[in-house]
Design a protein around this motif. Structure first.
Motif, PDB file in Angstrom:
ATOM      1  N   VAL A 207       0.584  -1.085   0.035  1.00 47.10           N
ATOM      2  CA  VAL A 207       0.083   0.073   0.035  1.00 47.10           C
ATOM      3  C   VAL A 207       0.757   1.272   0.256  1.00 47.10           C
ATOM      4  O   VAL A 207       0.500   2.283  -0.760  1.00 47.10           O
ATOM      5  CB  VAL A 207      -1.066  -0.024   1.201  1.00 47.10           C
ATOM      6  CG1 VAL A 207      -1.584   1.156   1.355  1.00 47.10           C
ATOM      7  CG2 VAL A 207      -2.097  -1.151   0.907  1.00 47.10           C
ATOM      8  N   GLU A 208       1.874   1.218   0.780  1.00 41.46           N
ATOM      9  CA  GLU A 208       2.863   2.393   0.942  1.00 41.46           C
ATOM     10  C   GLU A 208       3.336   2.698  -0.529  1.00 41.46           C
ATOM     11  O   GLU A 208       3.584   3.877  -0.961  1.00 41.46           O
ATOM     12  CB  GLU A 208       3.859   2.343   1.903  1.00 41.46           C
ATOM     13  CG  GLU A 208       3.480   2.496   3.319  1.00 41.46           C
ATOM     14  CD  GLU A 208       4.414   1.874   4.419  1.00 41.46           C
ATOM     15  OE1 GLU A 208       5.665   1.326   3.924  1.00 41.46           O
ATOM     16  OE2 GLU A 208       4.205   1.853   5.714  1.00 41.46           O
ATOM     17  N   GLN A 209       3.859   1.646  -1.075  1.00 44.17           N
ATOM     18  CA  GLN A 209       4.444   1.726  -2.621  1.00 44.17           C
ATOM     19  C   GLN A 209       3.399   1.989  -3.357  1.00 44.17           C
ATOM     20  O   GLN A 209       3.951   3.256  -4.356  1.00 44.17           O
ATOM     21  CB  GLN A 209       4.931   0.408  -2.934  1.00 44.17           C
ATOM     22  CG  GLN A 209       5.639   0.352  -4.222  1.00 44.17           C
ATOM     23  CD  GLN A 209       6.028  -1.065  -4.618  1.00 44.17           C
ATOM     24  OE1 GLN A 209       5.326  -1.772  -4.777  1.00 44.17           O
ATOM     25  NE2 GLN A 209       7.314  -1.274  -5.053  1.00 44.17           N
ATOM     26  N   LYS A 210       2.170   1.945  -3.555  1.00 43.11           N
ATOM     27  CA  LYS A 210       1.233   2.445  -4.347  1.00 43.11           C
ATOM     28  C   LYS A 210       0.818   3.894  -4.166  1.00 43.11           C
ATOM     29  O   LYS A 210       0.743   4.536  -5.024  1.00 43.11           O
ATOM     30  CB  LYS A 210      -0.035   1.605  -4.278  1.00 43.11           C
ATOM     31  CG  LYS A 210      -0.028   0.307  -4.786  1.00 43.11           C
ATOM     32  CD  LYS A 210       0.376   0.357  -6.218  1.00 43.11           C
ATOM     33  CE  LYS A 210       0.428  -1.228  -7.097  1.00 43.11           C
ATOM     34  NZ  LYS A 210       0.988  -1.156  -8.303  1.00 43.11           N
ATOM     35  N   LEU A 211       0.711   3.941  -2.858  1.00 43.70           N
ATOM     36  CA  LEU A 211       0.621   5.528  -2.675  1.00 43.70           C
ATOM     37  C   LEU A 211       1.818   6.724  -2.830  1.00 43.70           C
ATOM     38  O   LEU A 211       1.601   7.697  -3.464  1.00 43.70           O
ATOM     39  CB  LEU A 211       0.249   5.708  -0.827  1.00 43.70           C
ATOM     40  CG  LEU A 211      -0.953   5.007  -0.450  1.00 43.70           C
ATOM     41  CD1 LEU A 211      -0.921   5.188   1.205  1.00 43.70           C
ATOM     42  CD2 LEU A 211      -2.247   5.947  -1.000  1.00 43.70           C
TER      43      LEU A 211
END
Length: 231
Positions: A207-211
């Motif tokens: 999720v952090e990577q996508k954000l």
């Protein structure tokens, strides 16, 4: 503890070491790491052990040192002063690794390969690039597992594979491997908090990577829009 004290009096080295490791494992579960180390050091200083139990003692001592480092990391207290303990852990684990390979002890190989992958994850906090080492260990572990494909070790393998995928920043793949480990464990009636932790970590990192990627895209779009308006 009374059993251990009695065995120390009668000097039965290998049996005494086995009891000490069992007691140390209890202390470890209670996060009483200092008590575990005291027990292990007593065995180290008083018993002349066979090669196998000497390797087992070094493995468990290294695990306690590793757990101490993990605790400091989770508390946000890790510093370069902990580097000495990291190197001690590495020394113990490398000793066990070479012993296990020399003796072709399959179970011990699986255990130490997993521990070395965990240590690779810790290495990043000391600015040590150990990603390629972690990949090498998981590749070895996959081969070793074929000699001992019991459910518990297969679960451990997928947990470690998820850990390696996280180190390689392949978070989506990490989610898949962690899910396999969780599903296999639950089928065995096991509910291991460590498995759920790694599963959750894989999801969080993904999720952090996508954000981050979306934020970069938004910034790029806004800068492009601003340039158009200026033109």
């Amino acid at each position: 503890k009374k059993v251990l004290d009695n065995q120390l009096k009668h000097l039965v080295p290998d049996k005494t070491c086995q009891t000490a490791l069992e007691l140390g494992a209890i202390y470890r579960e209670l996060t009483r790491f200092d008590d575990a180390m005291t027990v292990y050091e007593k065995i180290e200083n008083t018993c002349s052990l066979s090669a196998y139990w000497n390797a087992r003692l070094k493995l468990n001592t290294g695990i306690i040192l590793k757990n101490r480092l993990q605790l400091r990391i989770s508390e946000g207290n890790v510093s370069f002063s902990d580097y000495e303990n990291y190197k001690k852990t590495e020394e113990f684990f490398k000793f066990v690794y070479h012993y296990a390979k020399t003796c072709d002890d399959v179970l011990l190989q699986l255990e130490i390969q997993a521990e070395l992958i965990e240590l690779c994850a810790i290495a990043q906090y000391f600015q040590i690039n150990s990603v390629s080492s972690a990949r090498n260990y998981i590749t070895e572990m996959e081969k070793t597992l074929k000699k001992y494909p019991v459910p518990l070790r297969r679960i451990q393998y997928y947990r470690m594979l998820a850990r390696v995928q996280i180190l390689e920043k392949n978070y989506e793949k990490g989610i898949g491997e962690a899910r396999k480990a969780v599903n296999m464990a639950e089928q065995q009636g096991e509910h291991d908090s460590l498995l759920y932790h790694i599963y959750g970590m894989s999801i969080r990192k993904f999720v952090e990577q996508k954000l981050y990627e979306e934020a970069k895209e938004c910034k790029r779009f806004n800068e492009s829009k601003l340039l158009e308006e200026k033109l």
